[in-house]
Write an enzyme that holds these catalytic residues in place. Structure first.
Site, PDB file in Angstrom:
ATOM      1  N   HIS A 195      38.011 -43.156  19.364  1.00  0.00           N
ATOM      2  CA  HIS A 195      39.229 -42.436  19.000  1.00  0.00           C
ATOM      3  C   HIS A 195      38.841 -41.036  18.512  1.00  0.00           C
ATOM      4  O   HIS A 195      38.078 -40.894  17.556  1.00  0.00           O
ATOM      5  CB  HIS A 195      39.926 -43.233  17.899  1.00  0.00           C
ATOM      6  CG  HIS A 195      41.263 -42.734  17.507  1.00  0.00           C
ATOM      7  ND1 HIS A 195      41.426 -41.714  16.594  1.00  0.00           N
ATOM      8  CD2 HIS A 195      42.511 -43.113  17.877  1.00  0.00           C
ATOM      9  CE1 HIS A 195      42.727 -41.500  16.427  1.00  0.00           C
ATOM     10  NE2 HIS A 195      43.404 -42.336  17.188  1.00  0.00           N
ATOM     11  N   GLU A 226      43.378 -43.147  22.687  1.00  0.00           N
ATOM     12  CA  GLU A 226      43.383 -41.740  22.246  1.00  0.00           C
ATOM     13  C   GLU A 226      41.943 -41.267  22.079  1.00  0.00           C
ATOM     14  O   GLU A 226      41.550 -40.738  21.046  1.00  0.00           O
ATOM     15  CB  GLU A 226      44.138 -41.610  20.912  1.00  0.00           C
ATOM     16  CG  GLU A 226      45.507 -42.264  20.932  1.00  0.00           C
ATOM     17  CD  GLU A 226      46.288 -42.063  19.640  1.00  0.00           C
ATOM     18  OE1 GLU A 226      45.741 -42.359  18.568  1.00  0.00           O
ATOM     19  OE2 GLU A 226      47.426 -41.588  19.713  1.00  0.00           O
ATOM     20  N   CYS A 270      51.807 -37.678  13.207  1.00  0.00           N
ATOM     21  CA  CYS A 270      50.584 -37.169  12.577  1.00  0.00           C
ATOM     22  C   CYS A 270      50.406 -35.674  12.845  1.00  0.00           C
ATOM     23  O   CYS A 270      49.971 -34.931  11.971  1.00  0.00           O
ATOM     24  CB  CYS A 270      49.379 -37.938  13.081  1.00  0.00           C
ATOM     25  SG  CYS A 270      49.278 -38.053  14.868  1.00  0.00           S
TER      26      CYS A 270
HETATM   27 ZN   LIG Z   1      48.232 -36.286  15.788  1.00  0.00          ZN
END
Ligand SMILES: [Zn+2]
Length: 670
Positions: A283, A335, A431
């Site tokens: 990630h 991700e 985020c």
């Molecule tokens: Zn983010």
């Protein structure tokens, strides 16, 4: 680290970004945190803190029964979106961090621009956080509301330490900005609660965060009130990561499912002890946060093996796995990073947070060992991927930052569902927007860092700085003139009674040639991409650094299969892109002749969404469209010559501000 209060950014370009954060992003995000933005996914962040506060108040009532965790998903959505239950937790299990990041962004904004009303709102949010904190210092509303019996039982997935990290970053920033110690107290009580549960001692859990950030946050806390224990806990998390027996196995939870079994631990950068890690894996945001924490600890403890690991990982990221825009993370699956030189343009993930994390990492590498290659990367990420994350009006955001977009494909191809062709107002997992706000708010700390009697100027932006060189005060006023986009004129004016120090000026990788004037009498040297000027600065003095910023055609290493035979166009730190708005549909039919040189490009002043910028006009070619000869046809019959056209390229960060349209960074050369 230089105190942000001592640096004021006055640069027209960057001030515009900071003002967007202050005037648009911060008020908008406050509305979002309170679920008051029509049409946007609700955040539930404030809702959850209010529910935790109410639970704490009820906990003293006779007959109170604490919630018991049974089966709760990572994301909880209300059954009836119109009427969420005021006592239940909603959103992602790390939802608390949205409020913390907002407070951190507010802190930086207040540093630049005092605002009693905003501060009162933030003070109120801090009070709410205090009131939601459990009496033993624990603070994660997901577990407080769903059942504390599960707290610290799954460090791999829980995100409690991630929430703690963002809380701490916010607490330190808010204290430095306002002197308010309340949030710092909350963070310290949570830190103490964590240290009672996790650590090297017998009887404690020998674990570490599944989602990193606590490592670097603890260092900030350590630097604030000067408590050794916080540094130790950070160091423990870093040293413990990836050790055998594997902590995430010991926790005994169902292993996460990955197509490739080797990703089981590399997803969390826990496949090996950190000092043995050679390649950036897993990630991407988590990786950047971990490496940032490692660089902090390496610097503060002088740990050579950790320094070497930081260097290796920085090289792995930036020499094999980074987009030209400073984006990192090639796949939406996890991700994550994939393998070296796998950098697909239209499937890119390149999360805004990951580029922000790369800025964190690069700045810490600069603090560890000032070399201009780190600043080059920081600048690349900042001017391109990070800025692209936010619309020019500050009202919508990208999570994913692709380098090529065909809107129809993003709508009709499930593999590209993560790629958006227009920025979103807000996200359930929000985020990125507050992360952009906190980075832009603290920009001064990236422009300059300090070393032993040395002031490093890494990023050139107009600013006012007060600095103490070993007790000798100096004021440095920087003016950057970019009226001619191919020349950056950076003028430094010093004002000091007497200050004996070295000014280190970065020679950017994009600079064609440089010229320094006014530095007569200073001892001059060049080291690691910095021009070192040492002298006793007295009275008023002025030096000027001129950097040429020629248009450049960049090629990618041929192992980047996507970009074979293509060029990307840059000037200064700006990566340029083609947009349909300027060049018509079917950008894939455009190309540049091999005879065309960068010198053939002409600058053109443009205004996009009220922001001025320099576009580039470049002689190009357009392949004729062939749509009437069948799906496949004899190449020998394709005799139509390409039509000469003028390509207009805009800075990448400005794309998608004029409605939905195609975009492309890499252009075929023919
Ligand atoms: Zn983010």
């Amino acid at each position: 680290m230089l105190n942000l209060k001592d640096i004021r950014i006055t640069d027209e370009f960057w001030q515009a970004e900071q003002e967007l954060v202050r005037q648009e992003v911060i008020p908008y995000q406050w509305e979002a945190l309170n679920d008051r933005v029509p049409g946007a996914s609700p955040s539930f962040a404030i809702h959850n803190f209010l529910a935790a506060k109410a639970l704490r108040e009820r906990s003293h009532a006779p007959g109170f029964r604490a919630p018991v965790f049974t089966q709760v998903p990572f994301e909880v959505l209300p059954e009836d979106p119109e009427h969420p239950d005021p006592d239940r937790f909603y959103g992602f299990l790390f939802q608390d961090t949205d409020l913390y990041k907002w407070i951190e962004a507010v802190a930086y904004s207040l540093t630049r621009h005092p605002d009693a009303q905003l501060q009162a709102t933030a003070d109120e949010a801090v009070r709410l956080i205090e009131e939601a904190q459990a009496e033993d210092g624990y603070l994660d509303t997901y577990y407080i509301l769903n059942g504390r019996n599960r707290s610290f039982t799954n460090l791999r997935d829980n995100h409690e330490l991630y929430c703690f990290g963002h809380l701490t970053e916010a607490a330190v920033a808010y204290h430095q900005a306002t002197g308010n110690t309340a949030l710092l107290g909350v963070a310290e009580r949570f830190a103490a609660c964590i240290a009672r549960q996790i650590g090297p001692e017998d009887g404690k859990k020998h674990g570490y965060p599944g989602h990193e950030i606590a490592e670097m946050a603890l260092v900030r806390l350590y630097q604030e009130p000067g408590k050794q224990e916080y540094l130790e806990l950070s160091r423990y998390f870093i040293n413990q990561r990836g050790q055998q027996p594997h902590y995430f196995e010991q926790e005994g939870h169902t292993p996460l499912s990955f197509e490739r079994p080797e990703e089981l631990y590399s997803y969390h950068q826990a496949h090996k002890p950190v000092r043995e890690q050679e390649e950036a894996k897993g990630h991407a945001v988590r990786a950047m946060y971990l490496y940032s924490g490692m660089a902090d600890i390496a610097r503060l403890t002088g740990d050579e093996s950790l320094k070497a690991a930081c260097r290796r990982l920085f090289a792995s990221v930036t020499r094999e796995k980074m987009y030209i825009t400073g984006g990192v993370g090639s796949t939406n699956i996890g991700e994550a990073f994939t393998f070296p030189f796998d950098l697909p343009n239209d499937m890119a993930y390149a999360e805004s947070c990951a580029a922000i994390g790369l800025c964190f990492f690069a700045r810490r590498m600069l603090q560890l060992e000032p070399k201009s290659e780190y600043a080059d990367v920081m600048e690349r990420a900042l001017y391109n991927n990070v800025l692209s994350g936010m619309a020019l009006d500050g009202k919508s955001f990208f999570y994913v930052n692709p380098l090529e977009v065909w809107p129809e494909a993003t709508h009709r191809d499930a593999r590209k569902v993560h790629v958006k062709s227009v920025r979103q107002k807000w996200f359930g997992c929000a985020c990125c927007p507050p992360n952009i706000a906190r980075l832009l708010g603290s920009l001064g700390a990236y422009a300059f860092t300090e070393g032993e009697r040395t002031l490093y100027a890494h990023l050139y932006m107009s600013s006012e700085l007060s600095w103490s060189a070993a007790g000798q005060e100096v004021r440095i006023s920087t003016r950057v003139c970019r009226d001619d986009p191919s020349l950056w004129r950076v003028c430094f004016r010093f004002s000091a009674e007497q200050a004996d120090f070295t000014l280190a000026l970065r020679i950017p990788g994009w600079c064609g040639s440089w010229k320094l004037s006014g530095a007569e009498g200073a001892a001059c040297a060049e080291k690691d991409g910095y021009l070192l000027l040492h002298r006793v600065w007295q009275g008023e003095q002025e030096i000027t650094l001129e950097l040429t910023a020629p248009v450049r055609f960049l090629r990618a290493d041929t192992r980047v299969r996507e970009n074979a035979g293509k060029i990307a166009v840059m000037h200064g730190p700006f990566v340029c892109c083609l947009e349909e708005k300027d060049n018509g549909k079917d950008l894939h039919l455009l190309s540049v002749s091999r005879q065309t040189r960068p010198e053939d490009a002409a600058f053109e002043e443009i205004t996009v969404a009220g922001r001025r910028a320099s576009a580039l006009l470049l002689p190009g070619l357009r392949e004729p469209a062939v749509t009437d000869r069948g799906l496949y046809y004899d190449a020998a019959s394709a005799r139509e010559a390409p039509e000469p056209v003028t390509l207009r390229l805009i800075p990448y960060f400005m794309w998608a501000n004029r409605g939905e349209n195609e975009m492309q960074v890499w252009i075929r050369q023919r």
